[in-house]
Design a protein around this motif. Structure first.
Motif, short mmCIF file in Angstrom:
data_model
loop_
_atom_site.label_atom_id
_atom_site.label_comp_id
_atom_site.label_asym_id
_atom_site.label_seq_id
_atom_site.Cartn_x
_atom_site.Cartn_y
_atom_site.Cartn_z
N GLN A 56 -12.76 -24.73 -2.13
CA GLN A 56 -13.22 -24.55 -3.50
C GLN A 56 -14.18 -23.37 -3.65
N ASN A 57 -14.83 -22.98 -2.54
CA ASN A 57 -15.85 -21.92 -2.58
C ASN A 57 -15.59 -20.91 -1.47
N PRO A 58 -14.72 -19.91 -1.71
CA PRO A 58 -14.41 -18.91 -0.69
C PRO A 58 -15.68 -18.24 -0.15
N GLY A 59 -15.79 -18.14 1.17
CA GLY A 59 -16.96 -17.55 1.80
C GLY A 59 -17.96 -18.57 2.27
N LEU A 60 -17.92 -19.77 1.69
CA LEU A 60 -18.84 -20.82 2.09
C LEU A 60 -18.43 -21.40 3.45
N LYS A 61 -19.40 -21.66 4.29
CA LYS A 61 -19.18 -22.34 5.55
C LYS A 61 -19.68 -23.77 5.42
N ALA A 62 -18.81 -24.73 5.63
CA ALA A 62 -19.20 -26.13 5.44
C ALA A 62 -18.60 -26.99 6.55
N VAL A 63 -19.43 -27.78 7.20
CA VAL A 63 -18.99 -28.62 8.31
C VAL A 63 -19.39 -30.06 8.04
N SER A 64 -18.41 -30.95 8.05
CA SER A 64 -18.67 -32.38 7.92
C SER A 64 -18.63 -33.04 9.28
N ALA A 65 -19.43 -34.06 9.48
CA ALA A 65 -19.42 -34.79 10.75
C ALA A 65 -19.70 -36.27 10.49
N ALA A 66 -19.08 -37.12 11.29
CA ALA A 66 -19.33 -38.56 11.23
C ALA A 66 -20.36 -38.92 12.29
N HIS A 67 -21.27 -39.82 11.94
CA HIS A 67 -22.35 -40.19 12.86
C HIS A 67 -22.38 -41.69 13.16
N GLY A 68 -21.22 -42.30 13.05
CA GLY A 68 -21.09 -43.67 13.51
C GLY A 68 -21.37 -44.74 12.47
N LYS A 69 -21.24 -45.96 12.93
CA LYS A 69 -21.41 -47.15 12.09
C LYS A 69 -22.75 -47.81 12.38
N VAL A 70 -23.43 -48.21 11.33
CA VAL A 70 -24.68 -48.94 11.45
C VAL A 70 -24.37 -50.43 11.35
N ALA A 71 -24.86 -51.23 12.28
CA ALA A 71 -24.59 -52.66 12.31
C ALA A 71 -25.46 -53.37 11.27
N VAL A 72 -24.86 -53.67 10.13
CA VAL A 72 -25.54 -54.40 9.06
C VAL A 72 -24.49 -54.99 8.13
N GLU A 73 -24.56 -56.29 7.87
CA GLU A 73 -23.59 -56.97 7.01
C GLU A 73 -22.17 -56.54 7.39
N GLU A 74 -21.37 -56.05 6.41
CA GLU A 74 -20.01 -55.60 6.73
C GLU A 74 -19.97 -54.17 7.25
N GLY A 75 -21.13 -53.59 7.45
CA GLY A 75 -21.20 -52.26 8.05
C GLY A 75 -21.65 -51.18 7.10
N ALA A 76 -22.21 -50.10 7.67
CA ALA A 76 -22.56 -48.89 6.93
C ALA A 76 -22.16 -47.71 7.80
N TRP A 77 -21.59 -46.68 7.20
CA TRP A 77 -21.10 -45.52 7.94
C TRP A 77 -21.84 -44.28 7.48
N VAL A 78 -22.25 -43.45 8.45
CA VAL A 78 -23.10 -42.30 8.15
C VAL A 78 -22.35 -41.00 8.42
N TYR A 79 -22.52 -40.05 7.51
CA TYR A 79 -21.87 -38.74 7.60
C TYR A 79 -22.89 -37.65 7.28
N SER A 80 -22.57 -36.42 7.68
CA SER A 80 -23.40 -35.28 7.31
C SER A 80 -22.52 -34.16 6.78
N LEU A 81 -23.14 -33.29 6.00
CA LEU A 81 -22.48 -32.08 5.49
C LEU A 81 -23.45 -30.93 5.67
N ASP A 82 -23.08 -29.96 6.50
CA ASP A 82 -23.92 -28.80 6.81
C ASP A 82 -23.26 -27.58 6.19
N THR A 83 -23.94 -26.92 5.26
CA THR A 83 -23.33 -25.79 4.55
C THR A 83 -24.19 -24.53 4.68
N ALA A 84 -23.51 -23.39 4.65
CA ALA A 84 -24.19 -22.10 4.68
C ALA A 84 -23.44 -21.13 3.78
#
Length: 201
Positions: A121-149
């Protein structure tokens, strides 16, 4: 990317200045609870939090998945600091547990593919997504990051996301600021995600 960051920060700032929508005590008692400002990852300046509003934020609140969360049976709270750090929590109660599972899957897919989508969507933009695992709580929580430049304006941004579920209730938490993934409080954010799900009911 500067425009993207500005839009997110502006949305948080605008919400901080709004009055809360009134709710009957009986209705309030039956609603999922939200994070307090002090439960966001520690910052060099104190966090502030809006009241809890009905619906979803004007910009959707969920970067890369702004219209995935339905407005019906949904509420949100936005967070900010005096620096360029902001966040939001959006919580929705699905009609059935199967619908809640489907929404979690949809949000997880959107967050996992966020970087490549933004680059298209944004030519020239550098964007990296990463998954950081599941947090043990109730039915679960999942953590992600987005690093952009954005090389054109020399800006970098980092966002952390969590999607969690307790039965039919789904909550989404976003944290963001200028910087890189190494600058992000990932461990503290996982604790925030766990607290967010634990507080729902």
């Amino acid at each position: 990317m500067n425009t993207l960051r500005t839009a997110l920060a502006a949305g948080a700032a605008a919400a901080l200045g709004l009055a809360a929508l009134a709710a009957a005590p009986a209705q309030a008692a039956a609603q999922p609870a939200f994070l307090a400002a002090s439960q966001m990852p520690a910052s060099s300046t104190p966090w502030t939090a809006t009241q809890v509003f009905t619906g979803v934020p004007e910009n959707g609140g969920a970067l890369c998945a702004p219209y995935k969360i339905p407005a019906q049976n949904t509420r949100y709270r936005e967070f900010g600091t005096e620096l360029d750090t902001n966040g939001v929590q959006i919580t929705t109660v699905a009609r059935t547990e199967a619908d809640a599972v489907k929404l979690v899957d949809t949000l997880r897919t959107s967050l996992a593919g966020c970087g490549p989508l933004l680059e298209r969507q944004n030519p020239g933009l550098k964007a990296v997504s990463a998954a950081h695992g599941k947090v043990a709580v109730e039915e679960g929580a999942w953590v992600y990051s987005l690093d952009t430049a954005d090389p054109q304006i020399g800006s970098t941004d980092i966002h952390l996301f969590a999607v969690g579920r307790d039965g039919k209730t789904v909550t989404f938490v976003r944290w963001g600021q200028m910087g890189d993934l190494k600058d992000a409080p990932l461990t503290a954010f996982k604790a925030t995600a766990k607290t967010a799900v634990n507080k729902l009911w």
